[in-house]
Enzyme design. Structure first.
Site, short mmCIF file in Angstrom:
data_model
loop_
_atom_site.label_atom_id
_atom_site.label_comp_id
_atom_site.label_asym_id
_atom_site.label_seq_id
_atom_site.Cartn_x
_atom_site.Cartn_y
_atom_site.Cartn_z
N GLU A 1 8.86 -4.09 10.81
CA GLU A 1 9.26 -2.78 10.28
C GLU A 1 9.82 -1.89 11.40
O GLU A 1 9.18 -1.68 12.44
CB GLU A 1 8.06 -2.09 9.58
CG GLU A 1 8.45 -0.73 9.02
CD GLU A 1 7.49 -0.19 7.96
OE1 GLU A 1 6.56 -0.89 7.54
OE2 GLU A 1 7.72 0.97 7.55
N ASP A 10 0.84 -1.21 0.00
CA ASP A 10 0.00 0.00 0.00
C ASP A 10 0.88 1.26 0.00
O ASP A 10 0.37 2.38 -0.07
CB ASP A 10 -1.03 0.00 1.14
CG ASP A 10 -0.40 -0.08 2.52
OD1 ASP A 10 0.84 -0.17 2.61
OD2 ASP A 10 -1.15 -0.05 3.51
N ASP A 21 -1.01 -6.03 -0.17
CA ASP A 21 -1.41 -5.37 1.07
C ASP A 21 -2.92 -5.16 1.08
O ASP A 21 -3.49 -4.67 0.09
CB ASP A 21 -0.75 -3.98 1.15
CG ASP A 21 0.38 -3.95 2.14
OD1 ASP A 21 0.35 -4.73 3.12
OD2 ASP A 21 1.31 -3.15 1.94
O1 KIV Z 1 3.50 -1.07 1.70
C1 KIV Z 1 4.65 -1.51 1.69
O2 KIV Z 1 5.44 -1.29 0.78
C2 KIV Z 1 5.06 -2.31 2.85
C3 KIV Z 1 6.51 -2.62 2.98
C4 KIV Z 1 7.23 -1.42 3.42
C5 KIV Z 1 6.77 -3.78 3.85
O3 KIV Z 1 4.27 -2.66 3.66
#
Ligand code: KIV
Length: 271
Positions: A189, A51, A90
């Site tokens: 993270e 996302d 996501d």
């Molecule tokens: O949205 C994204 O790119 C992520 C990564 C940073 C793990 O969740």
């Protein structure tokens, strides 16, 4: 090149095996067909339709505005370019926070309408029941704890998480709960490397770190960040493997000059 290029298609089982063998997992994000195709050709293990597309593709300040329809659209174009890597999507903000059933329905919609292998959602204990229900339906789920950008307004900043003991204990507890709920992997993270090591060693499923140090089972970065497409964005955990913004500037400057000087197109480039 991946050390495990002989794996024809990366599955959740293959990722688990990589952890067991101590082979580090490589992951990057993609939002479009051509980038996904190039990443897949390199032998990357996992491609996340993150996302983060809200920030790096749509130009929003947070990940909150991106919608289910947009995530599905980008996943459709990404999966067209991928043969080997595992593609995970996501679940956007508010697609699973409302209720377990809402999260379950939206995970099912993503799987029905795209060729992705699974979904990722943010949070620990509070999303455990949603993870359980989705995985029980045969949909692989990746967890995401530590800094969770969808909760930015609750935390108020993108600071590192798990520095104080109570927060670190909660992250470790959440990791175990998510594993128990059925997740096949967890993104960690922006947490201290020591804590990420402890989490990684206490789980059987692979951890994928971003700003979480060397001890995770794998690493992920946002592709436009690591390629240097936005050189002003340079937090400590991002390594610029390229400076594409500069290359694009140079190429386009040259193109403009060539047009003005009538150096382009040449006779060979004309019909
Ligand atoms: O949205 C994204 O790119 C992520 C990564 C940073 C793990 O969740």
């Amino acid at each position: 090149m991946s050390t495990e290029k002989e794996i024809k298609r990366i599955t959740t089982k293959a990722l688990g095996l990589l952890k067991k063998k101590g082979i580090k997992i490589s992951a990057l994000t993609a939002y479009d067909f051509i980038t996904a195709k190039i990443l897949d050709e390199t032998g990357i293990d996992l491609i996340l339709v993150g996302d983060s597309l809200s920030n790096v593709f749509q130009g929003n300040e947070t990940t909150l505005p991106v919608t289910m329809d947009e995530m599905i659209y980008h996943t459709k174009v990404v999966t067209k370019g991928v043969n080997r890597a595992m593609v995970i999507v996501d679940m956007p903000f508010m697609s699973y926070q409302l209720s377990v059933d809402e999260g379950f329905r939206n995970a099912g919609r993503i799987m029905k309408e795209t060729a992705a292998v699974g979904v990722k959602l943010e949070g620990g204990e509070r999303v455990a029941e949603t993870i359980r229900k989705i995985t029980e339906a045969g949909i692989p789920v990746m967890g995401h704890i530590g800094l969770t950008p969808q909760s930015i307004h609750q935390f108020g900043s993108y600071r590192e998480r798990g520095v104080i003991k109570t927060e670190a204990d909660e992250i470790l507890k959440d990791a175990k709960i998510i594993e128990e709920a059925g997740a096949f992997s967890i993104v960690l993270e922006k947490i201290p490397a020591k804590l990420a090591k402890k989490v990684t060693e206490s789980l059987t499923i692979p951890t994928i770190g971003i700003g979480a140090g060397i001890h995770c089972d794998g690493q992920i970065l946002v592709t436009p960040d690591m390629l240097g497409l936005n050189l002003e964005f340079h937090p400590r955990f991002v390594r610029h493997y390229s400076r594409l913004a500069e290359d694009i500037h140079k190429a386009v400057d040259k193109y403009i000059q060539d047009i003005r000087k009538q150096n382009f197109p040449s006779e060979e480039e004309s019909y």
